[in-house]
Each structure stands twice: as structure tokens, then as C-alpha cells.
Write an enzyme that holds these catalytic residues in place. Structure first.
Site, PDB file in Angstrom:
ATOM      1  CB  ILE A  79      -0.969  -0.001   1.204  1.00 34.34           C
ATOM      2  CG1 ILE A  79      -1.834  -1.275   1.180  1.00 34.34           C
ATOM      3  CG2 ILE A  79      -1.858   1.243   1.192  1.00 34.34           C
ATOM      4  CD1 ILE A  79      -2.735  -1.458   2.393  1.00 34.34           C
TER       5      ILE A  79
ATOM      6  CB  THR B  47      10.396  -7.053   6.321  1.00 31.28           C
ATOM      7  OG1 THR B  47       9.231  -6.723   5.543  1.00 31.28           O
ATOM      8  CG2 THR B  47      10.515  -6.106   7.516  1.00 31.28           C
TER       9      THR B  47
ATOM     10  CB  ILE C  67       9.330   2.337  12.554  1.00 31.11           C
ATOM     11  CG1 ILE C  67       8.656   0.985  12.813  1.00 31.11           C
ATOM     12  CG2 ILE C  67       9.110   2.806  11.121  1.00 31.11           C
ATOM     13  CD1 ILE C  67       7.127   1.059  12.808  1.00 31.11           C
TER      14      ILE C  67
ATOM     15  CG  PHE D  90       1.624   3.314   4.629  1.00 31.94           C
ATOM     16  CD1 PHE D  90       0.378   2.920   4.159  1.00 31.94           C
ATOM     17  CD2 PHE D  90       2.098   4.566   4.264  1.00 31.94           C
ATOM     18  CE1 PHE D  90      -0.377   3.761   3.343  1.00 31.94           C
ATOM     19  CE2 PHE D  90       1.356   5.419   3.457  1.00 31.94           C
ATOM     20  CZ  PHE D  90       0.114   5.007   3.000  1.00 31.94           C
TER      21      PHE D  90
ATOM     22  CB  THR E 152       7.109  -4.090  13.433  1.00 31.85           C
ATOM     23  OG1 THR E 152       8.439  -4.499  13.168  1.00 31.85           O
ATOM     24  CG2 THR E 152       6.654  -3.102  12.357  1.00 31.85           C
TER      25      THR E 152
ATOM     26  CB  THR F  65      -6.641  -3.221   9.739  1.00 28.55           C
ATOM     27  OG1 THR F  65      -7.288  -4.083  10.656  1.00 28.55           O
ATOM     28  CG2 THR F  65      -5.188  -3.165  10.060  1.00 28.55           C
ATOM     29  CG  ASP F  66     -11.391  -4.397   7.696  1.00 31.49           C
ATOM     30  OD1 ASP F  66     -10.313  -4.979   7.876  1.00 31.49           O
ATOM     31  OD2 ASP F  66     -12.249  -4.802   6.899  1.00 31.49           O
ATOM     32  CD  GLU F  67      -7.389  -8.213   9.721  1.00 34.02           C
ATOM     33  OE1 GLU F  67      -7.289  -9.183  10.471  1.00 34.02           O
ATOM     34  OE2 GLU F  67      -6.993  -8.219   8.549  1.00 34.02           O
TER      35      GLU F  67
ATOM     36  CE1 TYR G  33      -1.576  -6.437  10.364  1.00 28.13           C
ATOM     37  CE2 TYR G  33      -3.857  -7.145  10.146  1.00 28.13           C
ATOM     38  CZ  TYR G  33      -2.850  -6.245   9.851  1.00 28.13           C
ATOM     39  OH  TYR G  33      -3.117  -5.145   9.067  1.00 28.13           O
TER      40      TYR G  33
ATOM     41  CE  LYS H  24      -2.027  -1.746  11.462  1.00 25.17           C
ATOM     42  NZ  LYS H  24      -0.986  -0.834  10.921  1.00 25.17           N
TER      43      LYS H  24
ATOM     44  CG  LEU I 123      -7.913 -14.787  -1.170  1.00 28.73           C
ATOM     45  CD1 LEU I 123      -7.886 -16.244  -0.728  1.00 28.73           C
ATOM     46  CD2 LEU I 123      -9.323 -14.222  -0.985  1.00 28.73           C
TER      47      LEU I 123
ATOM     48  CG  HIS J 130     -10.642 -17.826   9.017  1.00 31.86           C
ATOM     49  ND1 HIS J 130     -10.736 -18.668   7.951  1.00 31.86           N
ATOM     50  CD2 HIS J 130     -10.544 -16.574   8.490  1.00 31.86           C
ATOM     51  CE1 HIS J 130     -10.690 -17.974   6.826  1.00 31.86           C
ATOM     52  NE2 HIS J 130     -10.578 -16.693   7.139  1.00 31.86           N
TER      53      HIS J 130
HETATM   54  P1  NAD Z   1       3.158  -4.902   3.462  1.00 36.51           P
HETATM   55  O1  NAD Z   1       3.480  -6.077   4.332  1.00 36.51           O
HETATM   56  O2  NAD Z   1       3.021  -5.100   2.002  1.00 36.51           O
HETATM   57  O3  NAD Z   1       4.264  -3.776   3.677  1.00 36.51           O
HETATM   58  C1  NAD Z   1       4.769  -3.434   4.934  1.00 36.51           C
HETATM   59  C2  NAD Z   1       6.034  -2.600   4.735  1.00 36.51           C
HETATM   60  O4  NAD Z   1       6.511  -2.210   6.046  1.00 36.51           O
HETATM   61  C3  NAD Z   1       7.176  -3.366   4.054  1.00 36.51           C
HETATM   62  O5  NAD Z   1       7.768  -2.550   3.070  1.00 36.51           O
HETATM   63  C4  NAD Z   1       8.143  -3.638   5.198  1.00 36.51           C
HETATM   64  O6  NAD Z   1       9.505  -3.719   4.759  1.00 36.51           O
HETATM   65  C5  NAD Z   1       7.912  -2.436   6.103  1.00 36.51           C
HETATM   66  N1  NAD Z   1       8.295  -2.704   7.494  1.00 36.51           N
HETATM   67  C6  NAD Z   1       7.948  -3.793   8.239  1.00 36.51           C
HETATM   68  N2  NAD Z   1       8.492  -3.688   9.464  1.00 36.51           N
HETATM   69  C7  NAD Z   1       9.178  -2.507   9.490  1.00 36.51           C
HETATM   70  C8  NAD Z   1       9.919  -1.823  10.485  1.00 36.51           C
HETATM   71  N3  NAD Z   1      10.111  -2.363  11.711  1.00 36.51           N
HETATM   72  N4  NAD Z   1      10.470  -0.624  10.179  1.00 36.51           N
HETATM   73  C9  NAD Z   1      10.309  -0.084   8.938  1.00 36.51           C
HETATM   74  N5  NAD Z   1       9.617  -0.691   7.964  1.00 36.51           N
HETATM   75  C10 NAD Z   1       9.045  -1.885   8.239  1.00 36.51           C
HETATM   76  O7  NAD Z   1       1.836  -4.281   4.095  1.00 36.51           O
HETATM   77  P2  NAD Z   1       0.633  -3.504   3.355  1.00 36.51           P
HETATM   78  O8  NAD Z   1      -0.383  -4.483   2.927  1.00 36.51           O
HETATM   79  O9  NAD Z   1       1.214  -2.524   2.400  1.00 36.51           O
HETATM   80  O10 NAD Z   1       0.015  -2.704   4.599  1.00 36.51           O
HETATM   81  C11 NAD Z   1       0.452  -1.380   4.917  1.00 36.51           C
HETATM   82  C12 NAD Z   1      -0.292  -0.892   6.141  1.00 36.51           C
HETATM   83  O11 NAD Z   1      -1.692  -0.884   5.870  1.00 36.51           O
HETATM   84  C13 NAD Z   1      -0.110  -1.769   7.377  1.00 36.51           C
HETATM   85  O12 NAD Z   1      -0.021  -0.912   8.491  1.00 36.51           O
HETATM   86  C14 NAD Z   1      -1.374  -2.603   7.432  1.00 36.51           C
HETATM   87  O13 NAD Z   1      -1.678  -2.976   8.740  1.00 36.51           O
HETATM   88  C15 NAD Z   1      -2.380  -1.608   6.876  1.00 36.51           C
HETATM   89  N6  NAD Z   1      -3.563  -2.205   6.232  1.00 36.51           N
HETATM   90  C16 NAD Z   1      -3.404  -3.161   5.260  1.00 36.51           C
HETATM   91  C17 NAD Z   1      -4.535  -3.680   4.641  1.00 36.51           C
HETATM   92  C18 NAD Z   1      -4.395  -4.700   3.535  1.00 36.51           C
HETATM   93  O14 NAD Z   1      -5.425  -5.208   3.052  1.00 36.51           O
HETATM   94  N7  NAD Z   1      -3.211  -5.032   3.069  1.00 36.51           N
HETATM   95  C19 NAD Z   1      -5.812  -3.230   5.015  1.00 36.51           C
HETATM   96  C20 NAD Z   1      -5.931  -2.246   5.998  1.00 36.51           C
HETATM   97  C21 NAD Z   1      -4.787  -1.736   6.587  1.00 36.51           C
HETATM   98  P1  TYD Z   2      -5.663 -12.462   3.636  1.00 36.07           P
HETATM   99  O1  TYD Z   2      -5.404 -12.021   2.230  1.00 36.07           O
HETATM  100  O2  TYD Z   2      -4.556 -13.165   4.367  1.00 36.07           O
HETATM  101  O3  TYD Z   2      -6.178 -11.172   4.433  1.00 36.07           O
HETATM  102  P2  TYD Z   2      -6.844 -11.050   5.912  1.00 36.07           P
HETATM  103  O4  TYD Z   2      -6.514 -12.264   6.684  1.00 36.07           O
HETATM  104  O5  TYD Z   2      -6.175  -9.822   6.459  1.00 36.07           O
HETATM  105  O6  TYD Z   2      -8.313 -10.854   5.675  1.00 36.07           O
HETATM  106  O7  TYD Z   2      -6.915 -13.428   3.639  1.00 36.07           O
HETATM  107  C1  TYD Z   2      -8.166 -13.027   3.087  1.00 36.07           C
HETATM  108  C2  TYD Z   2      -9.151 -14.153   3.317  1.00 36.07           C
HETATM  109  O8  TYD Z   2      -8.752 -15.273   2.520  1.00 36.07           O
HETATM  110  C3  TYD Z   2      -9.177 -14.669   4.748  1.00 36.07           C
HETATM  111  O9  TYD Z   2     -10.522 -15.012   5.088  1.00 36.07           O
HETATM  112  C4  TYD Z   2      -8.320 -15.907   4.716  1.00 36.07           C
HETATM  113  C5  TYD Z   2      -8.534 -16.425   3.313  1.00 36.07           C
HETATM  114  N1  TYD Z   2      -7.375 -17.143   2.732  1.00 36.07           N
HETATM  115  C6  TYD Z   2      -7.554 -18.434   2.196  1.00 36.07           C
HETATM  116  O10 TYD Z   2      -8.666 -19.000   2.211  1.00 36.07           O
HETATM  117  N2  TYD Z   2      -6.466 -19.064   1.648  1.00 36.07           N
HETATM  118  C7  TYD Z   2      -5.217 -18.477   1.624  1.00 36.07           C
HETATM  119  O11 TYD Z   2      -4.257 -19.115   1.140  1.00 36.07           O
HETATM  120  C8  TYD Z   2      -5.072 -17.155   2.151  1.00 36.07           C
HETATM  121  C9  TYD Z   2      -3.725 -16.465   2.151  1.00 36.07           C
HETATM  122  C10 TYD Z   2      -6.184 -16.523   2.694  1.00 36.07           C
END
Ligand code: NAD
Ligand code: TYD
Length: 331
Positions: free
Chosen positions: A13, A37, A61, A82, A101, A126-128, A145, A149, A185, A271
Site C-alpha cells: 500500500i 523486510t 521504525i 504504513f 514493529t 485496519t478493519d479487522e 496481527y 494493530k 489471498l 479465522h
Molecule cells: P506490506 O506487508 O506489504 O508492507 C509493509 C512494509 O513495512 C514493508 O515494506 C516492510 O519492509 C515495512 N516494514 C515492516 N516492518 C518494518 C519496520 N520495523 N520498520 C520499517 N519498515 C518496516 O503491508 P501492506 O499491505 O502494504 O500494509 C500497509 C499498512 O496498511 C499496514 O499498516 C497494514 O496494517 C495496513 N492495512 C493493510 C490492509 C491490507 O489489506 N493489506 C488493510 C488495511 C490496513
Molecule cells: P488475507 O489475504 O490473508 O487477508 P486477511 O486475513 O487480512 O483478511 O486473507 C483473506 C481471506 O482469505 C481470509 O478469510 C483468509 C482467506 N485465505 C484463504 O482462504 N487461503 C489463503 O491461502 C489465504 C492467504 C487466505
């Protein structure tokens, strides 16, 4: 010029945010602090690397000396956090780095931001939370996780109430789009399908996630960053609730693959059954609305993975393969 510390900008993101926003805004100077990472990838930032209003710093960070130094060196006035460990499955296998982290790291950033009197600190949360929720629904995290958050989210709000810090929080639903690490996913299923490998669906596949295209999320972040009211939480979601199994079937259909690739596997422990987000507040208060509909944006995403095989092949041949072979055999 706004001097902004963007953390985690080499991830999915954050890199989409930087690449998009440097094109949209000419008054941002971005310092991207990322530990690189397994999820961080500088290739994601090719579009920005030569921009004079962008600089990259490799670092953690949780390193408060480094963070303090960066605030001084670059006269940082704004923070968008982020950086995180972001994968639920990994947090189940080992939670410590998630608290290190996501909780300690956020604390280091908030403390530094407080010392340097920043003008805005946006915590990307996040929305979890199970079920449909608004900004005032009590948080109820179930995985390591999401609990990490939630701790960071509550901490940011505590700094607002206690020190009057200019904090903003966004809580977004599940993102998809280009540059997403292929453990989540959607990219995992696309890539497995392209290799005619099994698509591991957890449990009965009837868990529901609410999906948003990453650019819509990032537009919302930028709007909250500039126009949000301090001390407020803004939910971000595109009201696109889907069963996991329906997404998997849609991907197979788009790729012309058969549903026999689907394999129901043991469920993820703890889950969450359903995430769904009410984003009325950001829509009515800030005038945001999603621009991408799911059908078009998922096709666009699948097309991106087809057109960018080299990007994910490099990842698969490295950390990702080692990790999955160790944890899950040949998932
Ligand atoms: P990602 O795992 O793709 O990227 C995380 C980044 O953070 C990586 O570049 C990693 O190198 C860096 N990082 C990790 N630990 C670090 C540290 N200690 N110091 C500096 N950098 C560090 O994650 P993403 O999917 O891009 O998510 C970004 C943010 O958005 C996160 O805070 C996540 O919780 C939040 N978020 C993600 C989603 C989603 O669907 N992916 C939804 C809602 C919120
Ligand atoms: P994921 O992309 O890991 O996001 P989050 O756990 O943050 O929602 O998973 C999305 C949904 O897909 C979640 O309900 C778990 C499911 N999932 C599978 O069924 N198989 C997989 O291999 C993965 C990675 C996720």
C-alpha cells in the site's frame, strides 16, 4: 513544501501511495523509512526513485535514534505510518515481531513526533473487527496481527487525548491491486492458478471480506491526511463484501482455469467470519467515495500480475518460497 515521513513505503500500500501521490501533488517531499523486510521491495518504487521530492532510508521504525535523526535532518512536519508486519498467517506462526514493529514501532514514531511537534500524524489502521462496524464499534481483534494493530490504534488515540497530539486514524478493509505480496489471498490465488497449483481455501470458503482497490484506499488516506479532523477515526471501505470462494472462482474464470484446482484446507485458527465496514463518515464528512468497482478493478489487477511476471517470479524464487516450503510444504 510538506516534509512527510512515510514509513513502510516499500510495501504494497505504501509504494502505491508514494507512486500515486508524487504524481498528484507537487508540494510533498517524502522520506520513505522502510526496513525492507521480506515484504519490502524497492522495485515497487521505480516510478518514484528519481523524483527530487523523494528519498529512501533503509531502517527500522523501532530505532529511535534513527527516527529522531530523520526528523531533524529532513525537518519532518508530518508522518504517515504504513510500516507493519501485515500478514495474519505469519502472526499465528510467530507473534513477537508483530508486537515489536506494530506496537513498539508506532510508539517510537509517536514519541519522536511529539518531541518534534509534528503538524499531523496519520496512523494507518485496519478493519479487522468481526461484522459490520462503524468508527464507534468497540474493537475486538482476534489474531496477533489485529491485536497489535489495535494496540497501535489505541495508542495513537491516547497520544491525542493525553498530549493533544494531532493524530488521525484510518481503518481500511482488505486491499487488492498491483504490487501486493503474493502471500495474501488474491495474488496467491492468481499465481497458483497460473502455475496450475492447488488453490488453498481455508475452511468452507464462506468467510467474508470487504474489498477495496488500493488506489481508492490511498486517495482516502490523502484526504484524511489533509482534511480530516484531528483525533478522529475514519473508516475506509468500498462496500464490496465477498465470500472468499467466490473470489477464487472468479480468478479461475478470468484465467480460463478449472475449479478442480480449488482445495479446501484446514481452517486458519481463530479465522474471523466476516469483515464489513461502514464508511458513511468519510463519505459524508470529506466527500470521498470509491472510484473503482470490483469487477473492473479485479480484472485490472489480474492483468497486472499477468503483465508483471518478472516482479513476482523474483519474489517467489526468494523469501516467499523459503517461507512457504518451511511452513506449509508446497502450498
Ligand atoms: P506490506 O506487508 O506489504 O508492507 C509493509 C512494509 O513495512 C514493508 O515494506 C516492510 O519492509 C515495512 N516494514 C515492516 N516492518 C518494518 C519496520 N520495523 N520498520 C520499517 N519498515 C518496516 O503491508 P501492506 O499491505 O502494504 O500494509 C500497509 C499498512 O496498511 C499496514 O499498516 C497494514 O496494517 C495496513 N492495512 C493493510 C490492509 C491490507 O489489506 N493489506 C488493510 C488495511 C490496513
Ligand atoms: P488475507 O489475504 O490473508 O487477508 P486477511 O486475513 O487480512 O483478511 O486473507 C483473506 C481471506 O482469505 C481470509 O478469510 C483468509 C482467506 N485465505 C484463504 O482462504 N487461503 C489463503 O491461502 C489465504 C492467504 C487466505
Amino acid at each position: 513544501m510538506k516534509h512527510i515521513l512515510v514509513t513502510g513505503g516499500a510495501g504494497f500500500i505504501g509504494s502505491n501511495y508514494i507512486n500515486h501521490i508524487l504524481q498528484e501533488r507537487d508540494d510533498y517531499f517524502i522520506v520513505n523509512l522502510d526496513k525492507l523486510t521480506y515484504a519490502g521491495n524497492l522495485e515497487n518504487l521505480k516510478a518514484s526513485e528519481n523524483n527530487p521530492r523523494y528519498t529512501f532510508v533503509k531502517g527500522d521504525i523501532t530505532n529511535h535514534e534513527l527516527v529522531d535523526y530523520l526528523f531533524k535532518k529532513f525537518d519532518i512536519r508530518y508522518v504517515i505510518n504504513f510500516a507493519a508486519e501485515s500478514h495474519v498467517d505469519r502472526s499465528i506462526l510467530g507473534s513477537q515481531i508483530f508486537y515489536q514493529t506494530n506496537v513498539i514501532g508506532t510508539n517510537v514514531l509517536l514519541e519522536a513526533a511529539r518531541r518534534h511537534n509534528v503538524e499531523r500524524f496519520l496512523q494507518v489502521s485496519t478493519d479487522e473487527v468481526e461484522g459490520l462496524f462503524t468508527e464507534s464499534t468497540p474493537l475486538s481483534p482476534n489474531s496477533p496481527y489485529s491485536s497489535s494493530k489495535t494496540a497501535a490504534d489505541m495508542m495513537a488515540m491516547a497520544f491525542y487525548h493525553t498530549y493533544g497530539m494531532p493524530v488521525l486514524i484510518t481503518r481500511c478493509s482488505n486491499n487488492y491491486g498491483p504490487l501486493q505480496f503474493p502471500e495474501k489471498l488474491i495474488p496467491l490465488m492468481i499465481i497458483n492458478a497460473l502455475h496450475d497449483k492447488k488453490l488453498p481455501v481455508y475452511g468452507d470458503g464462506k468467510n467474508v471480506r470487504d474489498w477495496i482497490y488500493v488506489i481508492d484506499h490511498n486517495r482516502a488516506i490523502d484526504l484524511v491526511f489533509n482534511n480530516g479532523r484531528l483525533g478522529e477515526v475514519y473508516n475506509i471501505g468500498a462496500s464490496t463484501e465477498m465470500y472468499n470462494i467466490d473470489i477464487v472462482k472468479l480468478i479461475l474464470k478470468e484465467l480460463g482455469k478449472t475449479e478442480s484446482l480449488i482445495e479446501y484446507v484446514k481452517d486458519r485458527p481463530g479465522h474471523d467470519r466476516r469483515y464489513a465496514i461502514d464508511s458513511t463518515k468519510i463519505q459524508t464528512e470529506l466527500g470521498w467515495k470509491p472510484e473503482y468497482n470490483f469487477a473492473d478493478a479485479i480484472s485490472k489487477t489480474i492483468r497486472w500480475y499477468l503483465d508483471n511476471k518478472e516482479w513476482w517470479e523474483r519474489i517467489i524464487s526468494g523469501a516467499y518460497t523459503q517461507y512457504y516450503q518451511k511452513q506449509y510444504g508446497n502450498k
